[in-house]
Scaffold this active site. Structure first.
Site, PDB file in Angstrom:
ATOM      1  N   HIS A   1      -3.763   4.089   4.637  1.00  0.00           N
ATOM      2  CA  HIS A   1      -4.783   3.038   4.749  1.00  0.00           C
ATOM      3  C   HIS A   1      -6.138   3.593   4.316  1.00  0.00           C
ATOM      4  O   HIS A   1      -6.867   2.972   3.548  1.00  0.00           O
ATOM      5  CB  HIS A   1      -4.856   2.531   6.184  1.00  0.00           C
TER       6      HIS A   1
ATOM      7  N   ARG B   1       0.863  -1.181   0.000  1.00  0.00           N
ATOM      8  CA  ARG B   1       0.000   0.000   0.000  1.00  0.00           C
ATOM      9  C   ARG B   1       0.899   1.230   0.000  1.00  0.00           C
ATOM     10  O   ARG B   1       1.493   1.574   1.012  1.00  0.00           O
ATOM     11  CB  ARG B   1      -0.912  -0.026   1.227  1.00  0.00           C
TER      12      ARG B   1
ATOM     13  N   TYR C   1       4.056   5.861  11.240  1.00  0.00           N
ATOM     14  CA  TYR C   1       4.410   4.498  11.641  1.00  0.00           C
ATOM     15  C   TYR C   1       5.305   3.750  10.649  1.00  0.00           C
ATOM     16  O   TYR C   1       5.675   2.614  10.915  1.00  0.00           O
ATOM     17  CB  TYR C   1       3.147   3.671  11.902  1.00  0.00           C
TER      18      TYR C   1
END
Length: 394
Positions: free
Chosen positions: A282, A278, A291
Site C-alpha cells: 500500500h 495493487r 495479510y
C-alpha cells in the site's frame, strides 16, 4: 462483458444493472485478443498505431519511475512512497481520455495520470521528501495537488465541476469541460464519497467518479468493505455506472471517453469502477505478506496490463524488439533524471513547517518547536561526548 446496459433514452445513458463480481467491460483480454462491444468499441477503432504504442510507452515509463521512487525511499531519500505497480492501465487509459480543459483530482497514487497531464514526475517527489506541500502548480496542467486526506478530493472535484457549470452558464462560449475524481475502494467507504455523489447527481455536475478498486484498502480486503460491486451504488444516486477491467487500457480509455462525453454534454455525473490490483505494498511502510497470500499475487500477475498490450502490439505487427528495447533505455533515462532531481532538492526545513501551521504564532506550536530543538540538540551533545571519549582513549 455485461458491465453496463444501454437504455433507449435520447442521452444514451448507461445504467448499472446489478453487475456481478466477475463482470466487467473488457476489450483486450489477458492474451492480447480484442473483444467487441457495440457501445465502447467505436472509441478505440480510430486509434492510431502511434497512440496504441503511446499507451504502452506511458505504462512502461511510469512503472520504471515507480520502481525508482521506491528505491529512493528505501535508500532514505524519501520519507514515504506510494507504489502504483499493477494499476498502470487504469491510470494511463483514463488520463489519456481527458481533454486539456478537463481537470483531474487525484489521491496520492495517480502517478500515471500525472504523466498523461504533462507533469515532470520528479515534481511528485517533493511532497514525499517533505520539502513541499505540493510540488507543482495545478493551473499549468489541470492536475490537482495530491490529497492525503482520504476521499476529501471527491468533494473538491464536485465543487470544481459545479463551478464549470456556472462558468458556462455565464458565458456559453466557454469550452466544455469535465472533472475526473479519482479515489480507491478504501475511500469509497468514506462519507465524503457519498456526499459528493449526492451533490453531483442533484446538480447534474459534469464529474466522472473514477474508482480504482485494487482489492485492498491497506490490509482490509474489498469483500469486507462491500458485499456488491461498487458500480452498483450508481443506481442509488440515479447516475450511470460502468464496471471496467482496470488492467485493460483500451477498455478504460473507451469507458472514460464515454463518461467524459456524457458529462461534458450536460448529462451529469458517471461512476466508473476499474477492477485492478495493487501488486505491491500500500505504501513503503506496509508489508502485504502479513495479510494476503502469494497465490493471489501470482494470479493477478497473469493479468498484467503491460503484458497483454505488448502481446497485442506484437501480434498486430505494431511494435518490435527495437521498440521495447528503446523504451527500456527511455525508462532508465527517466529514472536517472528523477534521482538527480530528487538528490538536488536538499533536505526539508522542519522549522519552516512549525512556522506555517497557523497564520499567526501559537503558544502550543512554540512549545512543540522548543521540544523538537532540545531533542535535536541532544544528538549533538551525544556526538560530542563520544568524540571526547574516543579522543581521551587515543
Amino acid at each position: 462483458m455485461g458491465a453496463a446496459q444501454q437504455t433507449g433514452d435520447s442521452a444514451g445513458v448507461l445504467r448499472s444493472n446489478e453487475v456481478g463480481p466477475d463482470e466487467a467491460l473488457q476489450l483486450l483480454d489477458e492474451d492480447g485478443a480484442i473483444h467487441q462491444d457495440s457501445t465502447f468499441s467505436p472509441y478505440i477503432q480510430e486509434l492510431s498505431q502511434e497512440t496504441l504504442r503511446g499507451f504502452y510507452a506511458d505504462m512502461a515509463l511510469v512503472r520504471r519511475f515507480d520502481t525508482e521512487a521506491t528505491a529512493l525511499q528505501r535508500q532514505g531519500e524519501l520519507a514515504l512512497w506510494v507504489p502504483m505497480v499493477g494499476q498502470e492501465a487504469a491510470q494511463i487509459g483514463s488520463g489519456r481520455a481527458m481533454n486539456k480543459a478537463d481537470y483531474a483530482f487525484p489521491t496520492y497514487r495517480e502517478h500515471g495520470v500525472a504523466l498523461t497531464r504533462g507533469l515532470d514526475l520528479a515534481d511528485l517527489l517533493k511532497l514525499f521528501r517533505g520539502i513541499s506541500n505540493g510540488g507543482w502548480d495545478p493551473r499549468e496542467t489541470n492536475f490537482h495537488l495530491y490529497t492525503l486526506v482520504l476521499a476529501a478530493q471527491t468533494l473538491h472535484a464536485v465543487g470544481y465541476a459545479m463551478g464549470i457549470q456556472r462558468d458556462r452558464a455565464a458565458d456559453p462560449s466557454t469550452e466544455a469541460a469535465a472533472v475526473v475524481a479519482y479515489f480507491g475502494d478504501g475511500a469509497s467507504s468514506e462519507g465524503d464519497v457519498h456526499e459528493s455523489m449526492v451533490f453531483a447527481a442533484s446538480y447534474n455536475a459534469p464529474v466522472v467518479f473514477f474508482c480504482q478498486n485494487n482489492n485492498w484498502a491497506i490490509s482490509v480486503p474489498f469483500e469486507v468493505q462491500s458485499k456488491i460491486p461498487l458500480v452498483n451504488r450508481a443506481g442509488g444516486y440515479g447516475i450511470p455506472g460502468i464496471r471496467v477491467d482496470g488492467n485493460d487500457v483500451l477498455a478504460v480509455y473507451a469507458a472514460t471517453q464515454w463518461a467524459l462525453d456524457h458529462a461534458r454534454n450536460g448529462h451529469g455525473p458517471v461512476l466508473i469502477e476499474a477492477s485492478t490490483y495493487r501488486v505491491g505494498a500500500h505504501t513503503t511502510a506496509d508489508d502485504p505478506t502479513k495479510y494476503r497470500l502469494l497465490a493471489e499475487e501470482e494470479l493477478w500477475k497473469t493479468k498484467d496490463p503491460l503484458a497483454r498490450l505488448e502481446a497485442y502490439l506484437r501480434a498486430e505487427g505494431l511494435a518490435d524488439d527495437e521498440f521495447f528495447e528503446g523504451l527500456k533505455n527511455d525508462g532508465d533515462e527517466l529514472a536517472a533524471h528523477v534521482r538527480k532531481a530528487t538528490l538536488a532538492l536538499g533536505g526539508a526545513d522542519i522549522r519552516q513547517k512549525f512556522a506555517t501551521v497557523y497564520a499567526q504564532a501559537h503558544p502550543l506550536v512554540a512549545e512543540e518547536l522548543a521540544w523538537f530543538e532540545n531533542y535535536e540538540a541532544s544528538f549533538s551533545d551525544a556526538e560530542t561526548q563520544i568524540s571526547g571519549t574516543q579522543g581521551g582513549a587515543a
